[in-house]
Every structure is written in structure tokens, then in C-alpha cells.
Design a protein around this motif. Structure first.
Motif, mmCIF file in Angstrom:
data_model
loop_
_atom_site.group_PDB
_atom_site.id
_atom_site.type_symbol
_atom_site.label_atom_id
_atom_site.label_comp_id
_atom_site.label_asym_id
_atom_site.label_seq_id
_atom_site.Cartn_x
_atom_site.Cartn_y
_atom_site.Cartn_z
ATOM 1 N N HIS A 109 13.963 -3.563 -6.066
ATOM 2 C CA HIS A 109 13.001 -2.473 -6.127
ATOM 3 C C HIS A 109 11.601 -3.065 -6.000
ATOM 4 C CE1 HIS A 109 16.320 -0.073 -7.927
ATOM 5 N NE2 HIS A 109 16.606 -1.223 -8.499
ATOM 6 N N GLN A 110 10.705 -2.322 -5.343
ATOM 7 C CA GLN A 110 9.323 -2.778 -5.255
ATOM 8 C C GLN A 110 8.386 -1.584 -5.109
ATOM 9 O OE1 GLN A 110 8.656 -5.346 -1.830
ATOM 10 N NE2 GLN A 110 8.326 -3.613 -0.455
ATOM 11 N N LEU A 111 7.142 -1.822 -5.470
ATOM 12 C CA LEU A 111 6.054 -0.895 -5.198
ATOM 13 C C LEU A 111 5.164 -1.516 -4.127
ATOM 14 C CD1 LEU A 111 5.068 0.157 -8.831
ATOM 15 C CD2 LEU A 111 6.579 1.365 -7.244
ATOM 16 N N SER A 112 4.660 -0.677 -3.229
ATOM 17 C CA SER A 112 3.724 -1.182 -2.232
ATOM 18 C C SER A 112 2.580 -0.200 -2.100
ATOM 19 C CB SER A 112 4.408 -1.398 -0.879
ATOM 20 O OG SER A 112 4.687 -0.180 -0.244
ATOM 21 N N PHE A 113 1.419 -0.755 -1.781
ATOM 22 C CA PHE A 113 0.206 0.046 -1.635
ATOM 23 C C PHE A 113 -0.510 -0.408 -0.378
ATOM 24 C CE2 PHE A 113 1.183 -0.418 -6.105
ATOM 25 C CZ PHE A 113 1.214 0.894 -6.538
ATOM 26 N N GLY A 114 -1.199 0.541 0.249
ATOM 27 C CA GLY A 114 -1.901 0.195 1.468
ATOM 28 C C GLY A 114 -3.085 1.091 1.742
ATOM 29 N N ALA A 115 -3.899 0.639 2.688
ATOM 30 C CA ALA A 115 -5.053 1.406 3.147
ATOM 31 C C ALA A 115 -5.135 1.276 4.663
ATOM 32 C CB ALA A 115 -6.337 0.899 2.490
ATOM 33 N N GLU A 116 -5.687 2.299 5.310
ATOM 34 C CA GLU A 116 -5.727 2.312 6.768
ATOM 35 C C GLU A 116 -6.991 2.973 7.240
ATOM 36 O OE1 GLU A 116 -2.316 4.631 7.861
ATOM 37 O OE2 GLU A 116 -3.078 6.429 6.866
ATOM 38 N N ALA A 117 -7.361 2.614 8.454
ATOM 39 C CA ALA A 117 -8.482 3.261 9.140
ATOM 40 C C ALA A 117 -8.082 3.456 10.584
ATOM 41 C CB ALA A 117 -9.742 2.406 9.030
ATOM 42 N N ILE A 118 -8.048 4.725 11.028
ATOM 43 C CA ILE A 118 -7.588 5.067 12.378
ATOM 44 C C ILE A 118 -8.735 5.740 13.119
ATOM 45 C CG2 ILE A 118 -5.877 6.295 13.738
ATOM 46 C CD1 ILE A 118 -4.083 6.313 11.269
ATOM 47 N N GLY A 119 -9.172 5.088 14.201
ATOM 48 C CA GLY A 119 -10.234 5.652 15.005
ATOM 49 C C GLY A 119 -9.731 6.128 16.347
#
Length: 723
Positions: A109-119
Motif C-alpha cells: 500500500h502507498q500514498l502518492s501526491f502530485g502537482a501539475e501545470a498544463i498549458g
């Protein structure tokens, strides 16, 4: 896929309620993806439920499940938030719970986090992966390690690895509104406890189409290729095909399939695992004897004479693992200390972790080892309590291995030959295992006066492959003995300095399992005043020699189990005897035989000589030189009395030279039936046998019925049938 089935219904219900309360537009997307990679292939299904909160904000819930080649299953459940900026960028954050059932059957089991920028042209994202839990121990992946000069163990484990990745991409201009081509470059890192860091780079390209005839409006078809390189897995790659189909509404999902607000999150949803020796260093326990390994020391021909080597062993301390290398000549006995293990070159020890219980192995990388003893008055190796000898050859010496007054010995995978006396000599040892061992070509004693066992001297059966005198809790298994004087002698220590004699060290709890003995000049197995003996799959073949003795002798031995025994040659195959000169409690009784074949004895297949309480089942006696069975009772109680309480079940005597059975002296309470075939007579009772003038007799208690070929033999019929 199981996560998808279990959560899709509840998730849709929650999503529908959320959309009614907060969203101005609603539409879901189903995504089907197949991937063919250099390491594995996958097939997956995902459902994304976006909720357009207003013209610039979107909340989404994402659920997916994947099947991976090799029986691996994985799934993910996540949520995210995206919002549009005034500069035509869509920014987003998200978090996921990921699950993996690995090839080894472990759940991660794992937790993951992310951020993105789409232009409009560029896009970038970063993800971090945080496993939950410490992983699982995996048998066979543990390894031996040398830590501060001692043999220790590092457990083999499968663990999930923390990691992060980043990528940036560009959308190629100049294509129509229904086509997108993007190129990405990125990097990734994975760590882990006691695992070298993985650093890698990634390139990928993705081509997407929409407006395809036959598909629902807003659907997209994508094709992609990915190439990776890192310092551990080296070069890798994959190709991908994906189909996204909108469902459940006519909002933005169906209106603009390339809208950044509803694009799938691109991240490594599969939990990265590593299987290897990554546990903490701990004590190593030897599987063969349960001892904790200590220091590692090396000996070879260059170590010096026996005294010098013994000084090295003494200095190594209890529990040391002694690695022998090549041929070593000894002018005296090599003295193992308490708990020490002597391991020959090329030998392997199975290990387990003292704390983790994980399993692994250690191999002596030295050359094949032969210990040659040049002193015929000294044993080549002398063992102390809890010590072990494994994976070497021993030549010469008084005995190959000797030990007295010790406990818990292990002799494994040893070849012993050309000793001046016994192969292995154990005296008053409590607990010994001899396994996977070959003992052969020892000194052959032809002098009956010097070497014949006698009940008047019951402590002596010299020149045995294995001599276990006064030894308890002995196991001999998977062992071959050939061309020796005695095969195995196991007897109690008897003090006959006064009358009556008494047992001082009882030979008890003895097991012979899968033991083969051939060409024993005297008895193959001789048990004297022993108790609780189990013999399974024992084979003795003395047909390839001109002189021989009885094959298996139970002399005053009780509580014996024999299964699947094969005896060939010899004078008598199985000799059951009680002697008046042995201690009063040394009586042969309670012997259970299930599965016995004798073939080609010069006298009888089985000889009963004042004994009682014997059970014979599934017994075949073939080609006996005189009689199939010789039943010899005594009229005098102090000489053992009658042969009594013998049960026969499925017993066959075939091709005995003179008769199936010979009765001499009294017998009492015989039960069951014996089949005699291809034999001149069923039975015989001759008062002039050997000139003794002793006739046979049978006394039967009520309920005791004994038949031969279906016809009863009792007190009134013995003379007519067997006279």
C-alpha cells in the motif's frame, strides 16, 4: 480490477450526490489501456469522474485497476483539484491511494501526491510516492554476511520503495484540432532501506486522436512509446494504446476531450518494489542443528599441524564456523570445540535469521576438502557438544569421527574410508544426526576370536561403520555403508562386573531412515539392549561376498518398528533373540514389522530365539537356504522361555529349501496365517535337529488360532502337520 468492482458503485453514488450539490456540469470518462513493455505487459480500466464547480475549477475522483503479466494485480483510488489561471495555464494538485499484490503474493500500500501545470503548449508535473509498512520476509532471498569476523545473516525481504518523478512536455504545433502529439522528458528516483538508490531518465511520446467515426462523441484514441534508462534496470521501454470514452452526461467531458481540466493524471500508479537481502543484520542460525553461528575461521594445509590447527579452533571460540580448504593432512585429531561447525570446501549451509526467521544459505568457496589422518591411534575429527561436520572427505585415522560424553552432534554429507577401526564412533552421546553420508572400505576383521560379538562381552562390536555405544536419540538417514566389518552397532553400556548385569547408559530412541548397507563382513545392523528403535526403508545386501553373518540382529531389544525393509544374503535375515547373560530388562519384545522382504539367506529368513510380542505384516521370505522361519523356544524361563505372542498377517514364504517353518522347543500363542508355496513342506519339527533331541510344541490360549496355507496348526495337529 477487484478494487474497481468493489468501489465503483459506492463511488458513483457519492459522485452523483456531490455533482447535484456543487457541480454545474457532470460527465464521466472510462479509460481502457494496454501496455506492452520490456519487463511486463499490463491491461487496465479506469473511471474518472470530474465535477466542474464553476467555469475555472474542477474537482475529480479517479479509480483504476490493472492486471499485470505474472499474476500481479494493482489498483488506485484518488482525487484532485484543478483550476484555470488567467494566463491559460491549468494548475492541479492530487493525491492517491495505491494497492499492489506482487508476484510473490505480498500486499503493498502507498500514498502518492502530485502537482501539475498544463498549458497550451507546455506541461509539467511532479509526483512523490510514499509506501506504507515495512515489507515482507521472503524465504530464500536472505544472505550470509561476514560482520566483524562473524558469520551473520541479512534477511531477504520484498519492500515497496519511496520515490519521486518529474517530467516536462511540449505539444507539437501545426496539427488539426482533433490531433495532439506530445513529447516528454523526465527523471525519476527510488530509494529503500538497504537498497542502492535508483536514478533514471525517461523519454516518452504520445499521439492522440478524437472525432473518430464509430466512437461516442468526445472519445479519444492514443498511442504512445516510452523509453527509460536507470542505474539498476538499465535500458527499458514500452508501447501503449489507450481508449477514453465519456459517459453519463453532456458536459465538458463530451464537449472538449482535450480540455486540461479532465485529462487523466499521468504518474507511476504501480508501486515500485524490490526483492532482495535488505533486512537488518542479525544472528545466523544453522538449519541443520539450530546452533547460532559465531566467528569465521579458515584452515588449510598451510595452517600447520594438528596442534596448530587446534589452537586456531580454540581461539575461535564456541560456535565458530571453520572453513576448510583443500587437502589437509593431520598427525593428530582435529578437535572441534562446543558448537563449532567444520565445513568443507564447496559445502553449503542453510541459514535462517534468528530474529526474522528468513532463510538463505552460505557456501564455502574453498576447494574440495579431504582430511587425511596419519595417526592410526587418533580419530581424524573429535566432536564436542553441539558441533557439526559437513561436506568433506575423511581418510585414515583410528576412526573418521569420534565423540564421547557429548550431545547434539550433526554429521552431514561426509565421506569416510580406510580407517583403522570404526568409521564413526559415538560413546555415551545424547543426540546425534548422521545424514547424507557414505562410509566405505574400512578395515575388515576376519578373526572371529577378535571381532565376533559375544553376549558374554556385550559392550564390544569392533570395526563398525557406525558404532553408537550407550548413545540415545540417534538418527541415521540417507546414508550408504559398503565393504565394512559391522554395518551399524547400537548398544547400551552394560556393567557386567557383578551379577546380575545392569544397563548404565541406555541406547534408546534410535532411528534408521533410508539406510543402505552392503558387503558387511559381520552383522549389517546389531542392536544390543536397545529401546525404542525405528527402522524405515533399510536395505542390506550381502550377496556380493563369500562370508557373512546375520543381517539384522535384535539382541535384547524392545519397542522396535520396522517398515519397508529389504534383506538379501546373510545367514539369517532377521534374528530376534534374548540372551540370559544380558540384564533382566534387556528382552526382545514389542517388535512390529510392516513390510519386510528377505531373499537368499543361507539359513532362515527370520529366526525367533526366545522372544515374545512380535507382529509380522506384509512379510515375504524368498529363497531361504533351509527354512523360511526358525522358531526356537526354550523350556526354561531363565533362558527366555517359549517363543510367544507372535502375530502373522499377509506373510508369504516362497521357495524355502526344506520347509516353510521349523519348530524347535516350545511356542505359545501364535496367531494369523502364513502362506507357504514352492516349498517341499509347510513345516517341520525334528527332534533330532543338531542331535539335541529337542522337539517342537505349540500351546494355544483361547482365541489364538494359527494356520499355514489355511490349515490350523496347534498342540494336537503339530506332529501330524510338521512331524
Amino acid at each position: 480490477m477487484f478494487i474497481l468492482r468493489g468501489l465503483a458503485g459506492p463511488l458513483l453514488a457519492v459522485a452523483t450526490g456531490f455533482s447535484h450539490g456543487y457541480a454545474s456540469d457532470f460527465g464521466g470518462l472510462a479509460e481502457f489501456e494496454g501496455r506492452l513493455g520490456s519487463g511486463e505487459s499490463t491491461g487496465g480500466l479506469g473511471i474518472m469522474l470530474p465535477f466542474q464547480l464553476d467555469a475555472g475549477q474542477t474537482f475529480f475522483v479517479d479509480l483504476s485497476g490493472t492486471l499485470v503479466s505474472g499474476g500481479v494485480g494493482q489498483g488506485s483510488l484518488g482525487a484532485g483539484y484543478r483550476f484555470a489561471t488567467s494566463s491559460d495555464w491549468t494548475l492541479g494538485i492530487y493525491g492517491y491511494y495505491d494497492y499492489l499484490n506482487s508476484r510473490l503474493g505480498n500486499d503493498f500500500h502507498q500514498l502518492s501526491f502530485g502537482a501539475e501545470a498544463i498549458g497550451a503548449v507546455l506541461e509539467t508535473r511532479a509526483n512523490v510516492y510514499l509506501p506504507l509498512g515495512n515489507g515482507y520476509s521472503v524465504d530464500g532471498l536472505g544472505v550470509a554476511v561476514v560482520d566483524n569476523g562473524a558469520l551473520r545473516f541479512r534477511d531477504g525481504r520484498e519492500q515497496a520503495r519511496p520515490g519521486l518523478d518529474v517530467e516536462a512536455g511540449i505539444k507539437m504545433p501545426g496539427l488539426d484540432d482533433d490531433t495532439q502529439l506530445k513529447f516528454f522528458a523526465g527523471s525519476y528516483w527510488y530509494g529503500g532501506k538497504n537498497v542502492s538508490d535508483m536514478f533514471g531518465a525517461k523519454l516518452r511520446a504520445e499521439l492522440a486522436f478524437t472525432g473518430i467515426n464509430g466512437l461516442p462523441s468526445g472519445s479519444t484514441v492514443s498511442f504512445g512509446a516510452t523509453g527509460t534508462y536507470d542505474n539498476q534496470d538499465k535500458l527499458g521501454g514500452a508501447v501503449m494504446a489507450r481508449l477514453r470514452i465519456p459517459f453519463g452526461g453532456a458536459g465538458s467531458a463530451a464537449g472538449d476531450p482535450f480540455d486540461p481540466a479532465i485529462q487523466a493524471v499521468r504518474r507511476a500508479s504501480a508501486i515500485k518494489t524490490h526483492a532482495g537481502a535488505t533486512g537488518d543484520i542479525e544472528d545466523a542460525v544453522l538449519d541443520l542443528n539450530g546452533q547460532t553461528a559465531g566467528r569465521l575461521v579458515n584452515i588449510s594445509a598451510g595452517s600447520g599441524d594438528a596442534a596448530t590447527i587446534n589452537a586456531i579452533l580454540a581461539g575461535a571460540g564456541d560456535g565458530a564456523v571453520v572453513l576448510a580448504d583443500g587437502d589437509i593432512g593431520l598427525n593428530g585429531s582435529l578437535m572441534l570445540a562446543n558448537g563449532q561447525t567444520l565445513l568443507g570446501g564447496g559445502g553449503t549451509l542453510a541459514l535462517r535469521g534468528a530474529s526474522s526467521g528468513g532463510r538463505g544459505s552460505f557456501t564455502n568457496s574453498g576447494a574440495h576438502t579431504t582430511l587425511t589422518g596419519y595417526d592410526p591411534a587418533s580419530d581424524v575429527v573429535t566432536m564436542a557438544s553441539n558441533s557439526m561436520v559437513s561436506s568433506l572427505e575423511i581418510i585414515g585415522g583410528l576412526a573418521g569421527i569420534g565423540s564421547a560424553g557429548t550431545s547434539m552432534l550433526t554429521i552431514h554429507n561426509v565421506d569416510i574410508s580406510n580407517t583403522a577401526h570404526d568409521g564413526i564412533r559415538l560413546a555415551s552421546v545424547n543426540g546425534a544426526v548422521i545424514e547424507n553420508t557414505r562410509i566405505h572400505d574400512l578395515y575388515i576383521c576376519d578373526n572371529n576370536t577378535l571381532c565376533e560379538f559375544a553376549v558374554g562381552n556385550p559392550n564390544r562390536a569392533p570395526y563398525a561403520a557406525i558404532s553408537a555405544h550407550g548413545t540415545a536419540n540417534l538418527t541415521v538417514r540417507d546414508t550408504v555403508i559398503d565393504n565394512v566389518t559391522y554395518g551399524i552397532f547400537a548398544g547400551s553400556v552394560i556393567d557386567d562386573s557383578d551379577w546380575p548385569p545392569v544397563v548404565t547408559d541406555l541406547a534408546r530412541n534410535i532411528t534408521f531412515d533410508n539406510v543402505s548397507i552392503s558387503r558387511s563382513r559381520r552383522e549389517g545392523i546389531l542392536l544390543v539392549a536397545a529401546d525404542k528403535v525405528d527402522m524405515n526403508k533399510v536395505t542390506i545386501d550381502n550377496t556380493q561376498q563369500g562370508r557373512d553373518m546375520d543381517l539384522v540382529v535384535l539382541q535384547g531389544t524392545s519397542n522396535v518398528s520396522i517398515t519397508d525393509m529389504s534383506l538379501k544374503g546373510g545367514i539369517n535375515g532377521l534374528m530376534l533373540v534374548t540372551a540370559s547373560t544380558l540384564p533382566e530388562d534387556a528382552v526382545t519384545t514389542n517388535v512390529k514389522v510392516k513390510g519386510l522382504t528377505t531373499d537368499g539367506t543361507t539359513n532362515a529368513g527370520i529366526f525367533f530365539n526366545p522372544v515374545s510380542g512380535i507382529s509380522l505384516e506384509d512379510v515375504t521370505i524368498k529363497n531361504a537356504g533351509t527354512y523360511g522361519m526358525f522358531i526356537y523356544g526354550s523350556d526354561y524361563a531363565f533362558l527366555g522361555g517359549p517363543v510367544a505372542d507372535i502375530d502373522f498377517k499377509n506373510v508369504v514364504i516362497d521357495k524355502a529349501a526344506n520347509a516353510g517353518l521349523y519348530f524347535m522347543g516350545p511356542a505359545r500363542d501364535l496367531k494369523g496365517d502364513i502362506t507357504v508355496r514352492n516349498t517341499p513342506r509347510d513345516c517341520k519339527s525334528d527332534p533330532h535337529w543338531s542331535g539335541t533331541g529337542v522337539n517342537g510344541s505349540i500351546t494355544q490360549s483361547p482365541g489364538s488360532v494359527f494356520t499355514v496355507n489355511g490349515q490350523e496348526i496347534g498342540s494336537t495337529t503339530l506332529a501330524a502337520r510338521c512331524g
